[in-house]
Every structure is written in C-alpha cells, then in structure tokens.
Design a protein around this motif. Structure first.
Motif, PDB file in Angstrom:
ATOM      1  N   CYS A 169       0.807  -1.224   0.000  1.00 27.58           N
ATOM      2  CA  CYS A 169       0.000   0.000   0.000  1.00 27.58           C
ATOM      3  C   CYS A 169       0.839   1.273   0.000  1.00 27.58           C
ATOM      4  CB  CYS A 169      -0.942   0.010   1.204  1.00 27.58           C
ATOM      5  SG  CYS A 169      -0.105   0.231   2.802  1.00 27.58           S
ATOM      6  N   GLY A 170       2.160   1.146   0.206  1.00 22.12           N
ATOM      7  CA  GLY A 170       3.029   2.315   0.212  1.00 22.12           C
ATOM      8  C   GLY A 170       3.108   3.023   1.551  1.00 22.12           C
ATOM      9  N   GLY A 171       2.414   2.503   2.568  1.00 20.58           N
ATOM     10  CA  GLY A 171       2.447   3.108   3.890  1.00 20.58           C
ATOM     11  C   GLY A 171       3.787   2.920   4.583  1.00 20.58           C
ATOM     12  N   GLU A 172       4.060   3.763   5.572  1.00 19.13           N
ATOM     13  CA  GLU A 172       5.311   3.660   6.324  1.00 19.13           C
ATOM     14  C   GLU A 172       5.108   2.802   7.564  1.00 19.13           C
ATOM     15  OE1 GLU A 172       6.720   7.574   7.174  1.00 19.13           O
ATOM     16  OE2 GLU A 172       7.460   7.910   5.141  1.00 19.13           O
ATOM     17  N   VAL A 173       6.035   1.876   7.781  1.00 21.46           N
ATOM     18  CA  VAL A 173       5.985   1.002   8.955  1.00 21.46           C
ATOM     19  C   VAL A 173       7.376   0.926   9.570  1.00 21.46           C
ATOM     20  CG1 VAL A 173       4.069  -0.406   8.084  1.00 21.46           C
ATOM     21  CG2 VAL A 173       6.409  -1.025   7.490  1.00 21.46           C
ATOM     22  N   PRO A 174       7.481   0.638  10.868  1.00 21.98           N
ATOM     23  CA  PRO A 174       8.800   0.520  11.499  1.00 21.98           C
ATOM     24  C   PRO A 174       9.654  -0.543  10.805  1.00 21.98           C
ATOM     25  CG  PRO A 174       7.077   0.639  13.155  1.00 21.98           C
ATOM     26  CD  PRO A 174       6.383   0.505  11.839  1.00 21.98           C
ATOM     27  N   GLN A 175      10.966  -0.354  10.860  1.00 22.58           N
ATOM     28  CA  GLN A 175      11.881  -1.254  10.165  1.00 22.58           C
ATOM     29  C   GLN A 175      11.676  -2.716  10.549  1.00 22.58           C
ATOM     30  OE1 GLN A 175      13.990  -1.103   7.798  1.00 22.58           O
ATOM     31  NE2 GLN A 175      14.452   1.042   7.471  1.00 22.58           N
ATOM     32  N   ASN A 176      11.392  -2.984  11.828  1.00 19.91           N
ATOM     33  CA  ASN A 176      11.267  -4.369  12.281  1.00 19.91           C
ATOM     34  C   ASN A 176       9.832  -4.880  12.262  1.00 19.91           C
ATOM     35  OD1 ASN A 176      10.318  -2.762  14.301  1.00 19.91           O
ATOM     36  ND2 ASN A 176      11.419  -3.779  15.974  1.00 19.91           N
ATOM     37  N   SER A 182      -1.239  -0.032   8.059  1.00 20.59           N
ATOM     38  CA  SER A 182      -2.259   0.580   7.201  1.00 20.59           C
ATOM     39  C   SER A 182      -3.129  -0.449   6.494  1.00 20.59           C
ATOM     40  CB  SER A 182      -1.600   1.494   6.164  1.00 20.59           C
ATOM     41  OG  SER A 182      -0.908   2.550   6.789  1.00 20.59           O
ATOM     42  N   CYS A 183      -2.488  -1.470   5.903  1.00 18.69           N
ATOM     43  CA  CYS A 183      -3.257  -2.464   5.150  1.00 18.69           C
ATOM     44  C   CYS A 183      -3.296  -3.832   5.812  1.00 18.69           C
ATOM     45  CB  CYS A 183      -2.710  -2.593   3.728  1.00 18.69           C
ATOM     46  SG  CYS A 183      -1.049  -3.325   3.628  1.00 18.69           S
ATOM     47  N   GLY A 184      -2.453  -4.047   6.834  1.00 15.99           N
ATOM     48  CA  GLY A 184      -2.481  -5.308   7.570  1.00 15.99           C
ATOM     49  C   GLY A 184      -1.763  -6.459   6.900  1.00 15.99           C
ATOM     50  N   ARG A 185      -1.099  -6.222   5.780  1.00 19.43           N
ATOM     51  CA  ARG A 185      -0.436  -7.311   5.066  1.00 19.43           C
ATOM     52  C   ARG A 185       1.002  -7.476   5.538  1.00 19.43           C
ATOM     53  NH1 ARG A 185      -1.893  -6.952  -1.244  1.00 19.43           N
ATOM     54  NH2 ARG A 185      -1.001  -9.053  -1.139  1.00 19.43           N
ATOM     55  N   LYS A 186       1.579  -8.628   5.261  1.00 21.46           N
ATOM     56  CA  LYS A 186       2.934  -8.927   5.695  1.00 21.46           C
ATOM     57  C   LYS A 186       3.946  -8.045   4.965  1.00 21.46           C
ATOM     58  CE  LYS A 186       1.765 -13.764   6.578  1.00 21.46           C
ATOM     59  NZ  LYS A 186       1.986 -15.166   6.167  1.00 21.46           N
ATOM     60  N   VAL A 187       4.952  -7.608   5.696  1.00 28.10           N
ATOM     61  CA  VAL A 187       5.943  -6.714   5.094  1.00 28.10           C
ATOM     62  C   VAL A 187       7.379  -7.192   5.247  1.00 28.10           C
ATOM     63  CG1 VAL A 187       4.543  -4.619   5.292  1.00 28.10           C
ATOM     64  CG2 VAL A 187       6.002  -5.299   7.200  1.00 28.10           C
TER      65      VAL A 187
END
Length: 223
Positions: A169-176, A182-187
């Motif tokens: 989704c292009g959202g920002e999430v912490p490195q770890n 935002s979208c709940g998918r695995k990163v």
C-alpha cells in the motif's frame, strides 16, 4: 562516586541522542525542501509540455480532432454498456455534455452517436506529431529524472525516520515490523517471498531479483 559517574554518563548519552535527533530532523527538513523543488520543476515541465503539444496540434484539422474525441467517447460508452450488462448495475454519469457537431455530421447527444467513423488516420498523425517532437520527449525524460530524484529523497527520509515502505500500500511502517499498520499485510522480506514468490526490499519496497544480494533501488543489503 560511581553513582555520579553513571548519572553523568546517562546525561551525556541523552544529550548526544538529542543532538543526533536534531540533526536528523534538520536533514529531513532539507530533504523535504529538495522534494518540493523537484515537484516545482515537474510542474514547470508539464506546463511547457502543454504549450508544446498545443503548438504541435495547430496544423491538425479541428473537425478531425473532434471526430477523434467523439469516436473515443462512443468506444467508452460501449465499454460502459458492456460492463453494466456484466455487473447488472447501471453506470452513472458515463457521458459528458453533448459534444460539438463535427464536419461529418456526427453528434454525441445524451449518450447516443449516430455514426461510427474511421479516425485511425488522424490518431496516427497525432502519435507521429508527439513522437517527432524532441522538445516534448526531452521534457518527459526530465520529469522522469525528477521523479526518480524524489523517490531517492523519500527513501533517505525513511532511513532517517527508521521506517520502511510497505510494498503493498506504500504506507510507512517501522523497520522491524512484520505487518503493515495501514493495510495489515505482511511486510517482512521472508514472508513476502513466501506469500508472492517475489522478493521485495524491506527498506524501499522495490522488487528485486531472487539472486540479488543488494537492492538496485536503494542499495540496502538483503538477507
């Protein structure tokens, strides 16, 4: 004495951390300013392209151009009707206001067109006009360069902020982070590879080849 030494050490580390944070914030502000400048360049280039396109089309016949527009609207209407039949739901606001009548007597009115005409010759002329205009192509390339520069600045900001970009989704999430907030998918790279069969950089979210050790977009070492 040891107590005071520990207190002094803690204060020093806190002070150093605050100084580092201030430097990072200042760098982020600087990068955002650079992004703003690149966006201004893109805006100027887009305006110049608009003028060049307008000038290039001055030699084309107005009636033929209107016929092209009408034909495209007719095709859009057919596609909308087809989609409506498949979905069973009416499509709202498919048609704009009635278009001007062309020299061939073609008119769009209330979603109906009386005749379908062959406009391939005019469309080919339009494509050739654009393709042969080096000034337009040059500015398009410059826009792409600006966009790549902006992407690089945005990646530097993410590194400074300690976040990564969700490839979904292009959202920002912490490195770890394991999942995107935002979208709940695995990163995470491992889970993304397992889920999609494709590797993604965990820093910038770019797609990378399975055998690459580094991301070709941001240079991040991959696990």
């Amino acid at each position: 004495m040891e107590f005071f030494n520990n207190v002094g050490k803690t204060l020093t580390e806190t002070s150093q951390g605050a100084v580092q944070k201030t430097k990072e914030m200042a760098e982020i502000v600087k990068l955002n300013a650079s992004i703003s400048e690149e966006n201004k360049k893109i805006g100027t280039l887009q305006q110049e392209i608009g003028v060049l396109v307008s000038d290039s089309f001055q030699s084309l016949d107005k009636g033929a151009l209107i016929a092209c527009l009408n034909e495209r609207e007719r095709q859009k209407s057919e596609q909308a009707d087809s989609a409506e039949m498949m979905s069973g739901e009416p499509e709202e606001n498919v048609w704009p206001e009635a278009a001007a009548q062309t020299e061939e007597g073609i008119r769009i009115n209330g979603g109906e067109m009386s005749v379908s005409v062959d406009t391939s010759g005019t469309e080919m002329q339009i494509r050739e006009t654009l393709a042969e205009n080096g000034d337009i192509l040059q500015r398009i390339v410059q826009i792409k360069v600006c966009q790549e520069t902006i992407a690089a600045y945005q990646e530097q900001i993410r590194v400074l902020k300690g976040v990564k970009k969700c490839p979904h989704c292009g959202g920002e999430v912490p490195q770890n982070a394991v999942f995107c907030g935002s979208c709940g998918r695995k990163v995470t790279e491992e889970e993304l590879k397992e889920e999609t069969g494709v590797r993604f950089c965990t820093v910038c979210g770019a797609k990378v080849e399975p055998d690459f050790a580094f991301c070709v977009n941001c240079g991040q070492k991959l696990g």
